[in-house]
Design a protein around this motif. Structure first.
Motif, mmCIF file in Angstrom:
data_model
loop_
_atom_site.group_PDB
_atom_site.id
_atom_site.type_symbol
_atom_site.label_atom_id
_atom_site.label_comp_id
_atom_site.label_asym_id
_atom_site.label_seq_id
_atom_site.Cartn_x
_atom_site.Cartn_y
_atom_site.Cartn_z
ATOM 1 N N PRO A 115 52.225 -17.383 21.773
ATOM 2 C CA PRO A 115 51.873 -15.977 22.017
ATOM 3 C C PRO A 115 52.382 -15.084 20.895
ATOM 4 C CG PRO A 115 53.580 -16.719 23.537
ATOM 5 C CD PRO A 115 53.168 -17.907 22.737
ATOM 6 N N ASN A 116 51.853 -13.880 20.841
ATOM 7 C CA ASN A 116 52.279 -12.909 19.830
ATOM 8 C C ASN A 116 53.648 -12.352 20.174
ATOM 9 O OD1 ASN A 116 50.034 -13.086 18.227
ATOM 10 N ND2 ASN A 116 48.942 -11.470 19.286
ATOM 11 N N THR A 117 54.673 -13.098 19.843
ATOM 12 C CA THR A 117 56.042 -12.635 20.045
ATOM 13 C C THR A 117 56.778 -12.732 18.721
ATOM 14 O OG1 THR A 117 56.867 -14.835 20.616
ATOM 15 C CG2 THR A 117 56.098 -13.444 22.441
ATOM 16 N N ALA A 118 57.777 -11.923 18.554
ATOM 17 C CA ALA A 118 58.525 -11.926 17.303
ATOM 18 C C ALA A 118 59.460 -13.131 17.196
ATOM 19 C CB ALA A 118 59.328 -10.631 17.197
ATOM 20 N N GLU A 119 59.726 -13.802 18.306
ATOM 21 C CA GLU A 119 60.705 -14.884 18.304
ATOM 22 C C GLU A 119 60.239 -16.116 17.544
ATOM 23 O OE1 GLU A 119 59.806 -13.574 21.586
ATOM 24 O OE2 GLU A 119 61.297 -12.050 21.118
ATOM 25 N N LYS A 120 58.961 -16.452 17.635
ATOM 26 C CA LYS A 120 58.467 -17.679 17.028
ATOM 27 C C LYS A 120 57.131 -17.435 16.349
ATOM 28 C CE LYS A 120 60.526 -20.938 20.256
ATOM 29 N NZ LYS A 120 60.275 -22.060 21.143
ATOM 30 N N GLN A 121 56.859 -18.285 15.368
ATOM 31 C CA GLN A 121 55.553 -18.270 14.734
ATOM 32 C C GLN A 121 54.887 -19.601 15.017
ATOM 33 O OE1 GLN A 121 56.447 -17.502 10.631
ATOM 34 N NE2 GLN A 121 56.101 -15.328 10.876
ATOM 35 N N GLY A 122 53.634 -19.550 15.300
ATOM 36 C CA GLY A 122 52.888 -20.767 15.558
ATOM 37 C C GLY A 122 51.732 -20.880 14.585
ATOM 38 N N GLY A 161 50.508 -0.148 16.222
ATOM 39 C CA GLY A 161 50.028 0.915 17.091
ATOM 40 C C GLY A 161 49.281 0.420 18.321
ATOM 41 N N SER A 162 48.978 -0.871 18.369
ATOM 42 C CA SER A 162 48.258 -1.445 19.503
ATOM 43 C C SER A 162 48.934 -2.744 19.918
ATOM 44 C CB SER A 162 46.800 -1.713 19.130
ATOM 45 O OG SER A 162 46.143 -2.371 20.192
ATOM 46 N N ALA A 163 49.744 -2.659 20.957
ATOM 47 C CA ALA A 163 50.531 -3.820 21.395
ATOM 48 C C ALA A 163 49.653 -5.006 21.798
ATOM 49 C CB ALA A 163 51.440 -3.431 22.552
ATOM 50 N N ALA A 164 48.426 -4.754 22.242
ATOM 51 C CA ALA A 164 47.551 -5.836 22.696
ATOM 52 C C ALA A 164 46.813 -6.531 21.545
ATOM 53 C CB ALA A 164 46.528 -5.300 23.695
ATOM 54 N N PHE A 165 46.823 -5.948 20.361
ATOM 55 C CA PHE A 165 46.118 -6.537 19.225
ATOM 56 C C PHE A 165 46.708 -7.899 18.885
ATOM 57 C CE2 PHE A 165 45.595 -7.200 14.634
ATOM 58 C CZ PHE A 165 44.231 -7.073 14.514
ATOM 59 N N PRO A 166 45.919 -8.915 18.658
ATOM 60 C CA PRO A 166 44.476 -8.964 18.531
ATOM 61 C C PRO A 166 43.755 -9.420 19.798
ATOM 62 C CG PRO A 166 45.374 -10.944 17.599
ATOM 63 C CD PRO A 166 46.529 -10.132 18.126
ATOM 64 N N HIS A 167 44.298 -9.088 20.948
ATOM 65 C CA HIS A 167 43.678 -9.518 22.207
ATOM 66 C C HIS A 167 43.380 -8.328 23.117
ATOM 67 C CE1 HIS A 167 44.515 -13.528 20.870
ATOM 68 N NE2 HIS A 167 45.785 -13.206 20.712
ATOM 69 N N GLU A 168 42.875 -7.280 22.521
ATOM 70 C CA GLU A 168 42.512 -6.101 23.295
ATOM 71 C C GLU A 168 41.307 -6.431 24.177
ATOM 72 O OE1 GLU A 168 43.704 -2.511 20.351
ATOM 73 O OE2 GLU A 168 42.190 -3.899 19.617
ATOM 74 N N PHE A 197 34.564 0.377 19.705
ATOM 75 C CA PHE A 197 35.669 0.175 18.771
ATOM 76 C C PHE A 197 35.712 1.314 17.767
ATOM 77 C CE2 PHE A 197 36.251 -4.740 18.783
ATOM 78 C CZ PHE A 197 36.406 -4.714 20.159
ATOM 79 N N SER A 198 36.926 1.754 17.440
ATOM 80 C CA SER A 198 37.073 2.728 16.355
ATOM 81 C C SER A 198 36.900 1.987 15.033
ATOM 82 C CB SER A 198 38.464 3.371 16.413
ATOM 83 O OG SER A 198 39.455 2.395 16.115
ATOM 84 N N GLU A 199 36.738 2.739 13.964
ATOM 85 C CA GLU A 199 36.579 2.103 12.658
ATOM 86 C C GLU A 199 37.816 1.278 12.293
ATOM 87 O OE1 GLU A 199 35.757 3.173 7.974
ATOM 88 O OE2 GLU A 199 35.574 4.754 9.463
ATOM 89 N N SER A 200 39.004 1.822 12.548
ATOM 90 C CA SER A 200 40.232 1.091 12.201
ATOM 91 C C SER A 200 40.394 -0.164 13.059
ATOM 92 C CB SER A 200 41.459 1.988 12.326
ATOM 93 O OG SER A 200 41.622 2.435 13.662
ATOM 94 N N GLN A 201 40.002 -0.092 14.321
ATOM 95 C CA GLN A 201 40.083 -1.258 15.204
ATOM 96 C C GLN A 201 39.117 -2.341 14.733
ATOM 97 O OE1 GLN A 201 38.715 -0.544 19.221
ATOM 98 N NE2 GLN A 201 40.021 -2.164 20.058
#
Length: 137
Positions: A18-25, A73-80, A87-91
């Protein structure tokens, strides 16, 4: 192993986290679709599968800053959720750039090839996964 319609799908390595700072997969997994188990054909004719999961925590080249900035700025990214299709242009650009970033890492030396096939891509993904495994976070 997963079985769909009686056909075994054997994943060779799964290290999607999962997208957590603790580990990279890894941002991908590879599998063999074992048609030979049910139809008796040679295993060399089995199918190959590449599963790619968008992640901001994958190993490899550093993520471009604009993707990182959007993710802050989007905690759910990339699983919004896709329930909001506006979608906005930046999204939109962040998802497009993340996909390009991931595929660039997975293709490695294939970027300059004009006649690469799926098997070449599968081999390149395997190399990415092997190198990423040799350099744990």
């Amino acid at each position: 192993m997963k079985q769909i319609f009686g056909i075994n799908i054997v994943f060779e390595k799964i290290q999607l986290l999962p997208n957590t700072a603790e580990k990279q997969g890894l941002c991908c997994a590879t599998a063999r679709i074992c048609y030979s188990d049910v139809d008796g054909t040679p295993s060399g004719n089995d199918g190959l599968l590449i599963y790619i999961k968008p992640t901001i925590r994958g190993r490899g080249a550093q993520m471009p800053y604009d993707i990182y900035s959007y993710s802050r700025g989007s905690a759910a990214f990339p699983h919004e959720p896709t329930s909001d299709q506006w979608f906005s242009e930046s999204q939109f650009e962040s998802y497009r750039a993340l996909g390009a970033h991931i595929v660039t890492q997975l293709t490695g030396d294939l970027a300059s090839s004009t006649d690469a096939c799926f098997t070449d891509f599968y081999t390149s993904v395997g190399k990415y996964m092997a190198v990423a495994s040799q350099h744990p976070p």
